[in-house]
Design a protein around this motif. Sequence first.
Motif, PDB file in Angstrom:
ATOM      1  N   THR A 219       0.827  -1.204   0.000  1.00  0.00           N
ATOM      2  CA  THR A 219       0.000   0.000   0.000  1.00  0.00           C
ATOM      3  C   THR A 219       0.862   1.256   0.000  1.00  0.00           C
ATOM      4  N   GLY A 220       1.904   1.261   0.824  1.00  0.00           N
ATOM      5  CA  GLY A 220       2.804   2.415   0.869  1.00  0.00           C
ATOM      6  C   GLY A 220       3.486   2.667  -0.458  1.00  0.00           C
ATOM      7  N   ILE A 221       3.956   1.609  -1.102  1.00  0.00           N
ATOM      8  CA  ILE A 221       4.621   1.744  -2.405  1.00  0.00           C
ATOM      9  C   ILE A 221       3.646   2.285  -3.449  1.00  0.00           C
ATOM     10  N   VAL A 222       2.438   1.738  -3.471  1.00  0.00           N
ATOM     11  CA  VAL A 222       1.429   2.205  -4.434  1.00  0.00           C
ATOM     12  C   VAL A 222       1.098   3.676  -4.189  1.00  0.00           C
ATOM     13  N   LEU A 223       0.932   4.069  -2.924  1.00  0.00           N
ATOM     14  CA  LEU A 223       0.626   5.469  -2.622  1.00  0.00           C
ATOM     15  C   LEU A 223       1.761   6.397  -3.031  1.00  0.00           C
ATOM     16  N   VAL A 224       3.001   5.978  -2.834  1.00  0.00           N
ATOM     17  CA  VAL A 224       4.143   6.805  -3.242  1.00  0.00           C
ATOM     18  C   VAL A 224       4.201   6.899  -4.762  1.00  0.00           C
ATOM     19  N   LEU A 225       3.978   5.777  -5.452  1.00  0.00           N
ATOM     20  CA  LEU A 225       4.008   5.796  -6.915  1.00  0.00           C
ATOM     21  C   LEU A 225       2.895   6.662  -7.502  1.00  0.00           C
ATOM     22  N   LEU A 226       1.745   6.677  -6.839  1.00  0.00           N
ATOM     23  CA  LEU A 226       0.628   7.515  -7.302  1.00  0.00           C
ATOM     24  C   LEU A 226       0.753   8.963  -6.820  1.00  0.00           C
ATOM     25  N   LYS A 227       1.817   9.240  -6.097  1.00  0.00           N
ATOM     26  CA  LYS A 227       2.105  10.578  -5.554  1.00  0.00           C
ATOM     27  C   LYS A 227       1.019  11.059  -4.583  1.00  0.00           C
TER      28      LYS A 227
ATOM     29  N   LYS B 286       7.549   9.850   4.295  1.00  0.00           N
ATOM     30  CA  LYS B 286       7.268  10.210   5.691  1.00  0.00           C
ATOM     31  C   LYS B 286       5.794  10.024   6.071  1.00  0.00           C
ATOM     32  N   THR B 287       4.955   9.677   5.114  1.00  0.00           N
ATOM     33  CA  THR B 287       3.530   9.504   5.388  1.00  0.00           C
ATOM     34  C   THR B 287       3.313   8.315   6.319  1.00  0.00           C
ATOM     35  N   GLU B 288       2.518   8.528   7.355  1.00  0.00           N
ATOM     36  CA  GLU B 288       2.212   7.462   8.307  1.00  0.00           C
ATOM     37  C   GLU B 288       0.935   6.746   7.875  1.00  0.00           C
ATOM     38  N   LEU B 289       0.991   5.426   7.918  1.00  0.00           N
ATOM     39  CA  LEU B 289      -0.184   4.607   7.637  1.00  0.00           C
ATOM     40  C   LEU B 289      -0.611   3.920   8.929  1.00  0.00           C
TER      41      LEU B 289
END
Length: 190
Positions: free
Chosen positions: A157-165, A170-173
Amino acid sequence: MIYLVFLSAVVFSFFIRCFLKQWMSYDYIHILAIQVFIGLFTVLVYSIYGLTVELYIYASLYIILIWTALVDYKNRMIPNRLIVLTVIIGLIFMCINMDKNKIIYCVALTVLLFLVSFISKGALGMGDVKLIGCMCLFLGSKIISILLIASLLCCITGIVLVLLKNANRKTELPFSPFIMISLMILIIIG
Protein backbone atom coordinates in the motif's frame (compact mmCIF):
# COMPACT_ATOMS: atom_id res chain seq x y z
CA MET A 1 -28.91 -21.25 13.55
CA ILE A 2 -27.45 -18.91 10.93
CA TYR A 3 -29.83 -16.14 12.04
CA LEU A 4 -28.68 -16.56 15.64
CA VAL A 5 -25.01 -16.39 14.60
CA PHE A 6 -25.70 -13.27 12.52
CA LEU A 7 -27.69 -11.61 15.30
CA SER A 8 -25.17 -12.42 18.05
CA ALA A 9 -22.33 -10.93 15.96
CA VAL A 10 -24.33 -7.76 15.31
CA VAL A 11 -25.24 -7.40 19.00
CA PHE A 12 -21.61 -7.88 20.11
CA SER A 13 -20.51 -5.42 17.44
CA PHE A 14 -23.10 -2.91 18.65
CA PHE A 15 -21.72 -3.30 22.18
CA ILE A 16 -18.16 -2.61 20.97
CA ARG A 17 -19.36 0.35 18.90
CA CYS A 18 -21.15 1.85 21.93
CA PHE A 19 -17.99 1.28 23.95
CA LEU A 20 -16.14 3.45 21.40
CA LYS A 21 -18.78 6.05 20.58
CA GLN A 22 -16.67 9.02 21.69
CA TRP A 23 -14.08 8.14 19.01
CA MET A 24 -16.58 7.32 16.29
CA SER A 25 -18.11 9.91 13.99
CA TYR A 26 -19.64 7.80 11.25
CA ASP A 27 -23.18 8.33 10.07
CA TYR A 28 -25.87 5.71 10.56
CA ILE A 29 -25.70 4.39 7.00
CA HIS A 30 -22.01 3.56 7.38
CA ILE A 31 -22.57 1.98 10.78
CA LEU A 32 -25.43 -0.11 9.40
CA ALA A 33 -23.25 -1.26 6.49
CA ILE A 34 -20.45 -2.19 8.89
CA GLN A 35 -22.88 -4.11 11.12
CA VAL A 36 -24.29 -6.04 8.14
CA PHE A 37 -20.76 -6.85 6.93
CA ILE A 38 -19.83 -8.11 10.41
CA GLY A 39 -22.92 -10.30 10.54
CA LEU A 40 -22.32 -11.74 7.07
CA PHE A 41 -18.63 -12.38 7.74
CA THR A 42 -19.58 -14.16 10.97
CA VAL A 43 -21.94 -16.39 9.02
CA LEU A 44 -19.05 -17.17 6.64
CA VAL A 45 -16.81 -18.05 9.60
CA TYR A 46 -19.63 -20.20 10.99
CA SER A 47 -19.86 -22.06 7.68
CA ILE A 48 -16.09 -22.75 7.83
CA TYR A 49 -15.65 -23.65 11.52
CA GLY A 50 -19.15 -24.57 12.68
CA LEU A 51 -20.33 -23.84 16.21
CA THR A 52 -16.92 -24.25 17.85
CA VAL A 53 -14.70 -22.26 20.19
CA GLU A 54 -12.74 -21.09 17.13
CA LEU A 55 -15.88 -19.38 15.81
CA TYR A 56 -16.22 -17.38 19.01
CA ILE A 57 -12.50 -16.60 19.22
CA TYR A 58 -12.25 -15.42 15.62
CA ALA A 59 -15.58 -13.58 15.64
CA SER A 60 -14.79 -11.71 18.85
CA LEU A 61 -11.34 -10.76 17.66
CA TYR A 62 -12.26 -9.55 14.18
CA ILE A 63 -15.27 -7.61 15.46
CA ILE A 64 -12.96 -5.80 17.89
CA LEU A 65 -10.40 -5.32 15.12
CA ILE A 66 -12.91 -3.86 12.66
CA TRP A 67 -13.87 -1.12 15.10
CA THR A 68 -10.23 -0.67 16.15
CA ALA A 69 -9.19 -0.23 12.53
CA LEU A 70 -11.91 2.36 11.95
CA VAL A 71 -10.91 4.36 15.03
CA ASP A 72 -7.20 4.08 14.16
CA TYR A 73 -7.81 5.11 10.56
CA LYS A 74 -9.84 8.15 11.57
CA ASN A 75 -7.97 9.28 14.71
CA ARG A 76 -4.51 7.66 14.36
CA MET A 77 -4.83 6.13 17.84
CA ILE A 78 -6.10 2.99 19.50
CA PRO A 79 -7.97 3.71 22.76
CA ASN A 80 -6.61 1.99 25.87
CA ARG A 81 -10.11 1.03 26.99
CA LEU A 82 -10.37 -1.11 23.85
CA ILE A 83 -7.03 -2.74 24.67
CA VAL A 84 -8.26 -3.54 28.19
CA LEU A 85 -11.50 -5.03 26.83
CA THR A 86 -9.48 -7.12 24.34
CA VAL A 87 -7.22 -8.40 27.13
CA ILE A 88 -10.20 -9.40 29.27
CA ILE A 89 -11.90 -11.27 26.41
CA GLY A 90 -8.57 -12.84 25.36
CA LEU A 91 -7.89 -14.09 28.90
CA ILE A 92 -11.37 -15.62 29.06
CA PHE A 93 -10.78 -17.52 25.81
CA MET A 94 -7.28 -18.50 26.92
CA CYS A 95 -8.73 -20.00 30.12
CA ILE A 96 -11.39 -21.85 28.12
CA ASN A 97 -8.73 -23.40 25.87
CA MET A 98 -6.35 -24.00 28.81
CA ASP A 99 -3.41 -22.81 26.72
CA LYS A 100 -0.85 -21.14 28.99
CA ASN A 101 1.70 -20.80 26.16
CA LYS A 102 -0.25 -17.85 24.80
CA ILE A 103 0.86 -15.76 27.78
CA ILE A 104 4.49 -16.46 26.84
CA TYR A 105 3.83 -15.40 23.22
CA CYS A 106 2.01 -12.31 24.47
CA VAL A 107 4.80 -11.13 26.76
CA ALA A 108 7.66 -12.03 24.41
CA LEU A 109 6.11 -10.43 21.33
CA THR A 110 4.98 -7.32 23.21
CA VAL A 111 8.50 -6.75 24.58
CA LEU A 112 10.04 -7.35 21.14
CA LEU A 113 7.63 -4.96 19.42
CA PHE A 114 8.12 -2.38 22.17
CA LEU A 115 11.84 -2.48 21.40
CA VAL A 116 11.12 -2.14 17.68
CA SER A 117 8.89 0.87 18.38
CA PHE A 118 11.52 2.43 20.63
CA ILE A 119 14.42 1.84 18.21
CA SER A 120 12.41 3.06 15.21
CA LYS A 121 11.33 6.19 17.15
CA GLY A 122 7.64 5.40 16.98
CA ALA A 123 7.37 4.05 13.44
CA LEU A 124 5.30 1.27 14.98
CA GLY A 125 2.82 2.94 17.32
CA MET A 126 2.38 1.83 20.91
CA GLY A 127 -1.31 1.21 20.28
CA ASP A 128 -0.35 -1.30 17.60
CA VAL A 129 2.17 -2.92 19.95
CA LYS A 130 -0.46 -3.34 22.67
CA LEU A 131 -3.06 -4.56 20.18
CA ILE A 132 -0.74 -7.19 18.74
CA GLY A 133 0.16 -8.30 22.26
CA CYS A 134 -3.54 -8.69 23.08
CA MET A 135 -4.10 -10.68 19.90
CA CYS A 136 -1.54 -13.24 21.12
CA LEU A 137 -4.00 -14.17 23.88
CA PHE A 138 -6.45 -15.21 21.16
CA LEU A 139 -4.12 -16.63 18.53
CA GLY A 140 -0.82 -17.68 20.10
CA SER A 141 1.84 -18.37 17.47
CA LYS A 142 -0.58 -17.65 14.59
CA ILE A 143 0.08 -13.96 15.25
CA ILE A 144 3.39 -14.28 13.38
CA SER A 145 1.55 -15.13 10.14
CA ILE A 146 -0.78 -12.19 10.67
CA LEU A 147 2.14 -9.82 11.25
CA LEU A 148 3.90 -11.03 8.10
CA ILE A 149 0.78 -10.62 5.95
CA ALA A 150 -0.05 -7.23 7.52
CA SER A 151 3.49 -5.95 6.97
CA LEU A 152 3.43 -7.10 3.36
CA LEU A 153 0.05 -5.44 2.74
CA CYS A 154 1.21 -2.23 4.42
CA CYS A 155 4.41 -2.15 2.32
CA ILE A 156 2.50 -2.74 -0.91
CA THR A 157 0.00 0.00 0.00
CA GLY A 158 2.80 2.41 0.87
CA ILE A 159 4.62 1.74 -2.41
CA VAL A 160 1.43 2.20 -4.43
CA LEU A 161 0.63 5.47 -2.62
CA VAL A 162 4.14 6.81 -3.24
CA LEU A 163 4.01 5.80 -6.92
CA LEU A 164 0.63 7.51 -7.30
CA LYS A 165 2.11 10.58 -5.55
CA ASN A 166 -0.60 10.45 -2.87
CA ALA A 167 2.04 10.00 -0.18
CA ASN A 168 5.74 10.40 0.47
CA ARG A 169 8.24 8.39 2.49
CA LYS A 170 7.27 10.21 5.69
CA THR A 171 3.53 9.50 5.39
CA GLU A 172 2.21 7.46 8.31
CA LEU A 173 -0.18 4.61 7.64
CA PRO A 174 -2.34 3.19 10.44
CA PHE A 175 -1.29 -0.44 10.90
CA SER A 176 -4.43 -1.88 12.52
CA PRO A 177 -6.47 -1.95 9.26
CA PHE A 178 -3.78 -4.18 7.78
CA ILE A 179 -3.84 -6.37 10.88
CA MET A 180 -7.62 -6.69 10.51
CA ILE A 181 -7.40 -7.64 6.83
CA SER A 182 -4.63 -10.14 7.61
CA LEU A 183 -6.76 -11.77 10.32
CA MET A 184 -9.67 -12.11 7.90
CA ILE A 185 -7.37 -13.70 5.30
CA LEU A 186 -6.03 -16.13 7.92
CA ILE A 187 -9.56 -17.03 9.05
CA ILE A 188 -10.71 -17.78 5.51
CA ILE A 189 -7.69 -19.80 4.39
CA GLY A 190 -7.43 -21.59 7.75
